[in-house]
Design an enzyme around this catalytic site. Structure first.
Site, short mmCIF file in Angstrom:
data_model
loop_
_atom_site.label_atom_id
_atom_site.label_comp_id
_atom_site.label_asym_id
_atom_site.label_seq_id
_atom_site.Cartn_x
_atom_site.Cartn_y
_atom_site.Cartn_z
N CYS A 1 0.89 -1.23 0.03
CA CYS A 1 0.05 -0.14 -0.10
C CYS A 1 0.89 1.30 0.02
O CYS A 1 0.43 2.11 -0.79
CB CYS A 1 -0.90 -0.14 1.31
N ARG B 1 5.67 -11.63 5.76
CA ARG B 1 5.21 -11.63 7.01
C ARG B 1 5.53 -12.69 7.93
O ARG B 1 5.57 -13.80 7.60
CB ARG B 1 3.56 -11.69 6.91
N GLN C 1 1.28 -11.05 -3.13
CA GLN C 1 -0.11 -10.45 -2.86
C GLN C 1 -0.81 -10.27 -4.19
O GLN C 1 -0.08 -9.32 -5.00
CB GLN C 1 -0.03 -9.19 -2.16
N ASP D 1 -2.64 -7.82 -5.39
CA ASP D 1 -2.96 -6.53 -4.68
C ASP D 1 -3.51 -5.44 -5.83
O ASP D 1 -3.07 -5.42 -7.03
CB ASP D 1 -1.79 -5.94 -4.02
N HIS E 1 -5.03 -1.04 -5.74
CA HIS E 1 -5.72 0.16 -4.76
C HIS E 1 -6.24 1.04 -5.63
O HIS E 1 -5.75 1.08 -7.04
CB HIS E 1 -4.51 0.61 -4.12
N LYS F 1 -15.23 -3.06 5.49
CA LYS F 1 -14.56 -4.11 4.56
C LYS F 1 -15.70 -5.13 4.41
O LYS F 1 -16.52 -5.53 5.25
CB LYS F 1 -13.17 -4.75 5.00
N HIS G 1 -8.62 -0.68 -1.07
CA HIS G 1 -7.56 -1.79 -0.87
C HIS G 1 -8.47 -3.15 -1.26
O HIS G 1 -9.70 -3.27 -0.87
CB HIS G 1 -7.01 -2.38 0.60
#
Length: 574
Positions: A273, A302, A320, A322, A324, A404, A450
């Protein structure tokens, strides 16, 4: 009598049986859990799963004696006398204000209950002991390791059998076993737990998935970005991850110890992010530039505890899926509808059509105004309602930075997997002072969404392996076709067929080794190759192939006919 009470009672009968079979046993705790129960013991001798049938038999003998569960409220002093040879119970007793015990036959148990009235309310054929494991007393590694015996229990023998069949099917589909069998990946302890080493076929599978979703994203207005694996630690302080996510981050890299001129510590990225925010901020944005959609299949790191790691589904290095989205408040509802619509479409590509959806709303501690929270939550509800998605609301379960949506996939045998998450973020635009210029020339803060559609590629591939039991649809199979020659005189023809398929973009391999045809077919079936093409004299004469799919003989086809058939399957993602 509810099932949880029965399961708790089975745990007590387990303790009774173990005490009788192994005199001198010290009792730990024995609660009911999902699908069953367990009990922790300090045993005078070591046992294994080979001993479970003997313990089961003793439990059934006790159940058939119609033993009563008698509850008594006693003083601490009375309890100490009754439990004087049970040190773990005495330790638990110290923390209790009110004390109750249960007497069942010769068993005296410190417990608040509830239990069945009598063992005649328990079906002796509706439980099974499943495994033996180690467990530290009170879950503390500083304490003694006890022996934990697990069991499952249901209302009837039929329901138990259904559950055991389900577990056996799940065992067959275990992605760790299939990953090894299909030569897709492995984990090497010398490399590090939770770090996946992809073999050629596994790496190709990962690329096939990546290429497909990136193509779909780009067609839906996403721009592909790529960002580093590390950043200065100060970036994670600014984003808030250092405060709110520190337990899941790897330790800082103290660069000053390596380079005296280096002033900053660095950090392996746990998220993409902040990098996407930085890309957004490289120039002034107008309302005309929005929405902006950035996507990245970036590897993040992680620190998951060793005991939680599990094949592909819980790892320390993950790619990820991912994205945005940066938009105005007015665009939020429309963007969320597009996101959910795209999500449903892509998941269908991979064979998932059933989901359980939750909407997590404003928690007790949060940032941002109540007004923007309400607007964000209403936008999420609008998007779900617009697409007629059923969902459950989870009050106060949102993240501190925004509400979310989570989508849990249902696989081929009915298991749920947490996968897609869509989160409205009110935190990072504030922390990084993100702005755009509105129609009136005023600076406004964008809304940040996200979105991880597949979650992580590692986890998603683990789910896919188990969903299909390793038998991937043709479009996803790393190897789509094997061309198997019958004899040495058919090898050149087999190679010609394989080359023709490859020129049509079909992933084909030729099998011209000296093994028998039956062995080559068996090997292909074990490897879950979608199509096996056998070519001998007849096929060579007819310019054709004999087609086998999932052990079924589809007969002889012209090579061009087969190519048309498989290309149609791949195109339609059948």
């Amino acid at each position: 009598m509810d099932l949880e009470t029965k399961r708790h009672s089975f745990a007590h009968i387990l303790a009774h049986a173990v005490q009788e079979l192994y005199p001198g046993t010290k009792l730990g705790i024995g609660p009911d859990v999902e699908n069953g129960f367990y009990y922790d013991f300090d045993l005078p001798e070591k046992i294994s799963e080979d001993d479970l049938p003997k313990i089961e038999k003793k439990m059934k003998d006790l159940i058939n004696q119609d033993l009563k569960f008698k509850r008594e409220e006693v003083s601490k002093e009375e309890a100490k006398k009754l439990l004087e040879d049970q040190p773990y119970k005495l330790e638990l007793l110290e923390d209790l204000d009110e004390v109750s015990i249960y007497k069942t036959g010769d068993l005296v148990e410190l417990c608040k209950g509830p239990h069945v009235d009598s063992t005649k309310q328990l079906d002796p054929d509706a439980f099974k002991l499943t495994k033996v494991a180690g467990a530290y007393w009170k879950g503390d590694e500083e304490n003694k390791m006890l022996t934990r015996i697990y069991g499952v229990a249901f209302d009837s023998e039929e329901k138990l059998e259904d559950y055991l069949e389900f577990k056996e099917e799940a065992k067959k589909r275990d992605h760790r076993r299939l990953g090894e069998k299909l030569d897709l990946f492995h984990v090497d302890e010398d490399v590090g737990p939770g770090l996946i080493l992809w073999h050629p076929k596994g790496a190709l599978l990962k690329k096939l998935i990546s290429d497909h979703v990136v193509e779909r994203y780009r067609k839906n207005g996403y721009d592909l970005v790529s960002t580093p694996h590390i950043a200065k630690f100060g970036l994670w302080e600014k984003s808030g991850h250092a405060d709110f996510y520190e337990d899941n981050m790897f330790p800082k890299m103290h660069m000053k110890e390596l380079d005296k001129e280096e002033k900053d510590d660095y950090q392996l990225k746990p998220m993409n992010c902040p990098f996407h925010v930085s890309i957004y901020q490289q120039d002034i944005k107008s309302y005309r530039d929005l929405p902006l959609r950035y996507t990245e299949l970036g590897t993040v790191y992680r620190y998951e505890k060793s005991g939680t790691l599990h094949g592909l589904t819980r790892v320390r290095g993950l790619t990820q899926d991912d994205a945005h989205v940066f938009c105005t408040k007015q665009q939020l509802s429309e963007e969320l509808v597009k996101l959910l619509d795209l999500t449903e479409s892509i998941l269908k590509d991979f064979g998932f059509e059933n989901y359980n959806i939750t909407l997590a709303t404003q928690p007790e501690k949060y940032i941002g105004s109540d007004e923007i929270w309400e607007k964000s939550q209403n936008a999420l509800k609008y998007a779900l309602d617009e697409l007629n998605f059923e969902y459950e609301e989870e009050p106060e379960e949102g993240a501190f930075y925004g509400p979310k949506i989570d989508m849990n996939l249902e696989d081929a045998i009915g298991r749920e997997w947490q996968c897609t998450t869509i989160q409205v973020d009110l935190n990072l635009p504030e922390r990084f002072d993100m702005t755009y210029v509105d129609e009136d020339g005023n600076e406004q803060k964008p809304i940040m969404i996200h979105r991880a559609l597949l979650g992580s590629l590692e986890r998603f591939i683990g789910i896919l392996i188990e969903h299909y039991a390793g038998n991937f649809p043709v479009w996803l199979a790393p190897e789509q076709v094997w061309v198997i020659s019958v004899g040495s005189r058919n090898r050149d023809y087999a190679s010609e067929v394989a080359e023709k398929l490859q020129q049509e973009g079909i992933r084909a391999e030729v099998r011209n080794d000296n093994k028998t045809v039956s062995k080559k077919i068996r090997q292909g079936e074990v490897q879950n190759i979608p199509y096996l093409l056998v070519v001998g004299d007849d096929e060579q004469e007819e310019d054709g192939v004999s087609v086998r799919k999932e052990s079924e003989d589809l007969g002889l086809m012209k090579t061009e006919e087969f190519i048309k058939k498989i290309k149609e399957e791949i195109k339609n993602k059948e």
